[in-house]
Design an enzyme around this catalytic site. Structure first.
Site, PDB file in Angstrom:
ATOM      1  N   LYS A 168     -25.875  -2.145  -9.983  1.00  0.00           N
ATOM      2  CA  LYS A 168     -24.463  -2.368  -9.651  1.00  0.00           C
ATOM      3  C   LYS A 168     -24.232  -2.107  -8.177  1.00  0.00           C
ATOM      4  CE  LYS A 168     -22.984   1.943  -8.732  1.00  0.00           C
ATOM      5  NZ  LYS A 168     -22.514   2.396  -7.451  1.00  0.00           N
ATOM      6  N   ALA A 226     -28.332   2.574 -15.089  1.00  0.00           N
ATOM      7  CA  ALA A 226     -28.739   1.287 -15.658  1.00  0.00           C
ATOM      8  C   ALA A 226     -29.776   1.511 -16.758  1.00  0.00           C
ATOM      9  CB  ALA A 226     -29.313   0.384 -14.567  1.00  0.00           C
ATOM     10  N   ASP A 277     -21.066   5.511 -14.368  1.00  0.00           N
ATOM     11  CA  ASP A 277     -21.358   4.088 -14.167  1.00  0.00           C
ATOM     12  C   ASP A 277     -21.950   3.422 -15.415  1.00  0.00           C
ATOM     13  OD1 ASP A 277     -20.701   4.274 -11.455  1.00  0.00           O
ATOM     14  OD2 ASP A 277     -22.753   4.760 -10.872  1.00  0.00           O
TER      15      ASP A 277
HETATM   16  O1  C5P Z   1     -21.177  10.491 -13.557  1.00  0.00           O
HETATM   17  P1  C5P Z   1     -22.470  10.772 -12.864  1.00  0.00           P
HETATM   18  O2  C5P Z   1     -23.294  11.795 -13.610  1.00  0.00           O
HETATM   19  O3  C5P Z   1     -23.268   9.553 -12.530  1.00  0.00           O
HETATM   20  O4  C5P Z   1     -22.084  11.433 -11.474  1.00  0.00           O
HETATM   21  C1  C5P Z   1     -23.030  12.063 -10.651  1.00  0.00           C
HETATM   22  C2  C5P Z   1     -22.306  13.016  -9.706  1.00  0.00           C
HETATM   23  O5  C5P Z   1     -21.493  12.252  -8.809  1.00  0.00           O
HETATM   24  C3  C5P Z   1     -21.350  13.969 -10.406  1.00  0.00           C
HETATM   25  O6  C5P Z   1     -22.000  15.130 -10.800  1.00  0.00           O
HETATM   26  C4  C5P Z   1     -20.330  14.230  -9.314  1.00  0.00           C
HETATM   27  O7  C5P Z   1     -20.805  15.187  -8.401  1.00  0.00           O
HETATM   28  C5  C5P Z   1     -20.262  12.917  -8.572  1.00  0.00           C
HETATM   29  N1  C5P Z   1     -19.151  12.052  -9.029  1.00  0.00           N
HETATM   30  C6  C5P Z   1     -17.860  12.394  -8.684  1.00  0.00           C
HETATM   31  N2  C5P Z   1     -16.819  11.599  -9.080  1.00  0.00           N
HETATM   32  C7  C5P Z   1     -17.032  10.476  -9.794  1.00  0.00           C
HETATM   33  C8  C5P Z   1     -18.353  10.089 -10.140  1.00  0.00           C
HETATM   34  C9  C5P Z   1     -19.398  10.903  -9.735  1.00  0.00           C
HETATM   35  O8  C5P Z   1     -17.626  13.420  -8.033  1.00  0.00           O
HETATM   36  N3  C5P Z   1     -16.001   9.709 -10.157  1.00  0.00           N
END
Ligand code: C5P
Length: 305
Positions: A11, A113, A145
């Site tokens: 993405k 992904a 994501d």
């Molecule tokens: O959701 P995901 O585990 O992929 O996110 C990885 C890190 O990115 C989270 O731990 C956070 O620190 C940051 N993040 C964030 N706000 C979001 C998405 C991700 O702060 N909307």
């Protein structure tokens, strides 16, 4: 042994608006996602016991391992299989095999992904009968994501990114991805964003209307002009050398360029397939990236092949 194989796209974020840090450690987002045909493949094979394992192979032309990929329970594809198994009380195990093409820690959601692909692959292997909505709910628990990578195409992302709704888009977009020699931590880039905004909290984010207008019209130049990413200044501060990619892209007549997600991959928008090949050649010749990969979008989300 029965197997299922799923192809899943990378993405990019055509716009990425980031709001103030929430109590749960995430940021509210207003983003436009696009899936591009730079794809990982995840194969799920039946096993005789209840073990869930993963092996990772690096594929693709010249794409290399920018950061190690975990092969234990920290691997997001393993987490996805375990979450699906728990939700549907499945007793079986699975051997997952990932063919990685999406850059690791590149701001293109490669790990997410693989999680989306593992959900679809294991769902088919185990015959769980999960509805689309149930898969999306599990996906949201795995990462912000992951629901979009089930969805694919071009979509708005709200909430922390997990609330996905489709966007009207015409035509195909020709991208070149300037791949860096090492990845960036998403959490570190968001933390850098918080430091920058410590005295000046950002407003609630919005998607630029000009981007949606250009997408609906299939106006690539308009899309190029409307690209935006609130995390870009942080990624550029951490990797100042990325400025060279922007300079070459501009000289070579790119319609736009933007850090992808939390970086360090830079996405460069070309006019058409020929221009994309020319941009890739120039970026490599100037030595501003380790690889320059051409791909088009929008592309379907995780799907069985
Ligand atoms: O959701 P995901 O585990 O992929 O996110 C990885 C890190 O990115 C989270 O731990 C956070 O620190 C940051 N993040 C964030 N706000 C979001 C998405 C991700 O702060 N909307």
């Amino acid at each position: 042994m029965r197997t299922t194989t799923v192809r899943v796209p990378a993405k990019i974020n055509l716009s990425l608006g980031v709001g103030p840090l929430r109590g749960d450690g995430y940021h509210p987002l207003a983003t436009v996602y696009q899936a591009v045909d730079l794809c990982d493949e995840v194969r799920a094979t039946e096993v005789e016991d209840d073990s869930v394992t993963v092996e990772v192979h690096f594929g693709g032309d010249g794409l290399r391992e920018q950061a190690p990929v975990p092969t234990d329970d920290n691997n997001l594809a393993v987490k996805a299989a375990l979450a699906l198994r728990d939700a549907f009380d499945v007793k079986a195990g699975v051997a997952l095999s990932i063919r990685k093409v999406i850059p690791v820690m590149g701001g293109m959601a490669g790990g997410s992904a693989d999680a989306a692909a593992a959900l679809v692959a294991c769902d088919a292997l185990w015959g769980t009968g999960a509805t689309r909505l149930q898969l999306e709910e599990i996906a949201a628990g795995l990462g912000s994501d992951v629901p979009f990578l089930l969805h694919g195409g071009t979509a708005l992302g709200g909430g922390r990114g997990e609330e996905v709704s489709p966007v009207l888009v015409r035509g195909r977009f020709h991208w070149v991805f300037a791949i860096a020699d090492r990845g960036l931590s998403t959490a570190a880039v968001y933390a850098g964003y918080d430091v920058r905004h410590a005295d000046d909290p950002p407003p609630m984010p919005e998607v630029p209307p000009a981007l949606l207008t250009a997408l609906a019209a299939g106006d690539a130049a308009g899309v190029g002009a409307a690209l935006s990413n609130d995390l870009q200044p942080v990624a550029l501060a951490l990797r100042p050398e990325l400025q060279d990619v922007f300079a070459v892209a501009e000289q070579a007549g790119a319609l736009g360029a933007l850090v992808s997600g939390s970086g360090p991959t830079v996405m460069v928008l070309a006019e058409d397939a020929d221009h994309s090949a020319e941009l890739a050649r120039r970026l490599l010749a100037e030595g501003v990236c380790v690889d320059a990969v051409q791909a088009t979008g929008p592309h379907p989300g995780a799907h069985l092949i």
